[in-house]
Design an enzyme around this catalytic site. Structure first.
Site, PDB file in Angstrom:
ATOM      1  CE  LYS A 159      38.039  48.020  27.476  1.00  0.00           C
ATOM      2  NZ  LYS A 159      37.447  46.484  28.136  1.00  0.00           N
ATOM      3  CB  CYS A 161      35.999  47.894  31.454  1.00  0.00           C
ATOM      4  SG  CYS A 161      36.488  47.372  32.552  1.00  0.00           S
ATOM      5  CB  SER A 190      35.128  10.137  48.345  1.00  0.00           C
ATOM      6  OG  SER A 190      35.110  10.912  48.904  1.00  0.00           O
ATOM      7  N   GLY A 245      30.167  12.102  42.764  1.00  0.00           N
ATOM      8  CA  GLY A 245      30.675  10.633  43.173  1.00  0.00           C
ATOM      9  C   GLY A 245      31.229  11.139  44.762  1.00  0.00           C
ATOM     10  CE  LYS A 290      38.334  42.523  38.693  1.00  0.00           C
ATOM     11  NZ  LYS A 290      38.706  41.711  37.322  1.00  0.00           N
ATOM     12  CB  THR A 319      34.850  16.114  44.011  1.00  0.00           C
ATOM     13  OG1 THR A 319      35.947  15.201  43.823  1.00  0.00           O
ATOM     14  CG2 THR A 319      33.720  16.147  43.674  1.00  0.00           C
ATOM     15  CD  GLU A 366      34.182  45.907  28.565  1.00  0.00           C
ATOM     16  OE1 GLU A 366      35.525  46.290  28.025  1.00  0.00           O
ATOM     17  OE2 GLU A 366      34.480  46.009  30.054  1.00  0.00           O
TER      18      GLU A 366
END
Length: 552
Positions: A113, A149, A292, A290, A181, A397, A45
């Site tokens: 569609k 779809c 840590s 970073g 899914k 993060t 698609e």
């Protein structure tokens, strides 16, 4: 002589807006199909534009440019198999999501569609006009019906195609991942096969687009729901399938059935692929973050190493006067095991300088959260300076638990361009680290083995912004917090529903308040890999200003 019809399936990774590049991919797949003696080459698609285009496709110049590339493909694929490819159709001032079927230099059909999804990450009602249900198209000895779809998630389109003479169903998709899914897709498509009695091809794309990853896993079902072929999850693949006409109708000849990964591997692959494609499609090659000594930055460093290669990842340790020697050691060990660069830049002097600068305007107040956040924001300034100087994208993060309750400093540790673990709750971070330590795959560019030291996984989480600080000082234990958050966010449960499950009402109300209060932070946060149906961005859209709280 038995009739046979060969279809080449292109489970490929387009790039949104790269019309020339997507056209070249389509042409290469078509040429591979022609070399293999295919009668028809099928692509997913909206392949010519990439998917999900969002409002870009509403720009008339873009839609016309996409259609011009399809016209060029029509001419270039005249001598060989038919080609089916998704792309926009701008006609009579209306825009449609269409599937263009090209053969012998002419347009055989433009399937429009019919059902436009308008939930989770999809806004197709905003973008397109619904098309009428159309009949099958004739490709010589075979009539193909194409529910696009969402059309295959409803009974009417497939049934109408079967009743009007379709002999097989081809379902081109731009179907992004969320956890588990595949089983949902398979069950829906089995229903269409049982209802129509027709074989069905479910053709999905691959690759990352912003927060979404298209996970491939295309498959073919024969009548009765028998699995005839399955392509690998996540991998770009060109495969050929032969259909044979039998007295009972057309049937797909058995092909390879790729092994399907479990949910832990799927989630981890999504985080790796989303980061890899986000970099590739935006032009970045190197990342920094970073480091840590904590678990969140350790898993992000690992994902980055697996996505980009350790040589393209810079980790930076930014110690303050509160940083423990254990954290310094743990950060160093993570970088050593991964093989990434590690720089150390102390923030002790900058923190002292800023605190001194603010002495006058802070006079008469007690030190507290403001001073803690200065440390985080100075780290953000330093990391962004390194990013700017070296052209390396800064990764954030924060896990989903922290993002949910705002346990992060805006313009501080939230600074950055992408967050691979944005949709991963803290308890799943722990398990993901253990999974990665025990597993290695050929799509991972980082080293095999125990790359995250067990002590990093096992130690109590702390931001180390004050003496002896622990996350549990501010938040409930993560095994409790995550359950409440999943109920509030993923399940949209009421406070009363959660209290009925045995949780303290005052605690639940506090968490609910923090979730609503942090909306402004999430509005300004970096995008990140979508793992669930309730990720923060397109899946869950709440107002920033919101005075309502659940009275139950």
């Amino acid at each position: 002589m038995t009739n046979r019809f060969r279809i080449t399936l292109g489970q490929l990774n387009p790039t949104v807006g790269d019309l020339a590049g997507n056209k070249a991919k389509a042409l290469a797949a078509w040429e591979e199909g022609r070399a293999a003696g295919a009668d028809f080459v099928a692509l997913p698609e909206m392949f010519i534009t990439g998917y999900n285009t969002q409002d870009l496709v509403m720009k008339p110049a873009f839609a016309r440019d996409a259609m011009a590339h399809l016209d060029a493909l029509r001419a270039e694929t005249a001598d060989g198999p038919a080609l089916g490819i998704g792309g926009p159709l701008l006609q009579g001032g209306k825009l449609f999501n269409a599937y263009h079927v090209l053969k012998s230099g002419r347009l055989v059909r433009q399937v429009l569609k019919h059902h436009l999804p308008n939930e989770t990450v999809f806004d197709e009602v905003r973008l397109y006009e619904p098309g009428p249900i159309s009949g099958p198209y004739d490709l010589g000895i075979l009539r193909v019906g194409t529910p696009i779809c969402e059309d295959a998630w409803h009974e009417d389109v497939s049934e109408a195609l079967g009743e009007s003479g379709a002999e097989i169903l081809l379902v081109p998709n731009g179907s992004p991942y969320y956890r588990n899914k595949y089983e949902t897709r398979l069950n829906q498509m089995v229903s269409r096969v049982v209802e129509t009695g027709l074989p069905l091809i479910y053709l999905n794309m691959t690759g990352g687009q912003d927060d979404q990853v298209f996970d491939g896993g295309s498959f073919i079902l024969n009548p009765g729901g028998a699995l005839a072929m399955r392509l690998p999850a996540f991998d770009e693949t060109i495969a050929h399938v032969d259909f044979e006409e039998t007295p009972e109708g057309w049937r797909a000849m058995p092909g390879a059935i790729a092994q399907f990964p479990n949910e832990w591997e799927q989630d981890y692959r999504v985080m790796v692929e989303s980061l890899r494609d986000y970099f590739r499609k935006t032009g970045f090659t190197k990342a920094l973050l970073g480091l840590s000594g904590g678990i969140d930055s350790a898993i992000v460093a690992t994902i980055a190493a697996d996505a980009l290669g350790p040589e393209n990842v810079r980790c930076v340790m930014l110690p303050s006067k509160y940083t423990s020697q254990a954290s310094l050691d743990d950060a160093g060990e993570v970088a050593r095991r991964l093989g990434t660069r590690l720089d150390t830049v102390s923030i002790k002097d900058p923190v002292q300088a800023v605190n001194h600068t603010l002495e006058g305007v802070f006079e008469g107040t007690e030190p507290g959260l403001t001073e803690e956040n200065i440390q985080s924001r100075l780290r953000g300034v330093i990391l962004m300076a390194i990013s700017n100087k070296h052209g390396e994208m800064l990764l954030t993060t924060g896990n989903k638990s922290e993002v949910a309750v705002g346990y992060a400093t805006i313009y501080g540790d939230m600074a950055g361009g992408y967050n691979p673990i944005k949709d991963l709750y803290k308890m799943r971070v722990f398990e993901t680290c253990r999974w990665r330590n025990a597993n290695h795959r050929d799509w991972m560019k980082g080293p095999a083995g125990e790359v995250i030291p067990p002590r990093v996984i096992d130690k109590p989480p702390t931001a180390e912004l004050r003496e002896d600080q622990k996350d549990s000082d501010s938040l409930p234990p993560y095994d409790v917090l995550d359950v409440v958050l999943e109920e509030l966010i993923d399940n949209e449960a009421s406070v009363a529903d959660i209290v009925a499950k045995g949780y303290d009402r005052a605690m639940v109300k506090k968490i609910e308040h923090l979730v609503y209060l942090a909306e402004y932070k999430r509005f300004q946060s970096a995008p990140g890999a979508r793992l669930t149906m309730r990720s923060f961005w397109l899946d869950r859209r709440y107002p920033i200003v919101n005075r309502w709280r659940d009275p139950s």
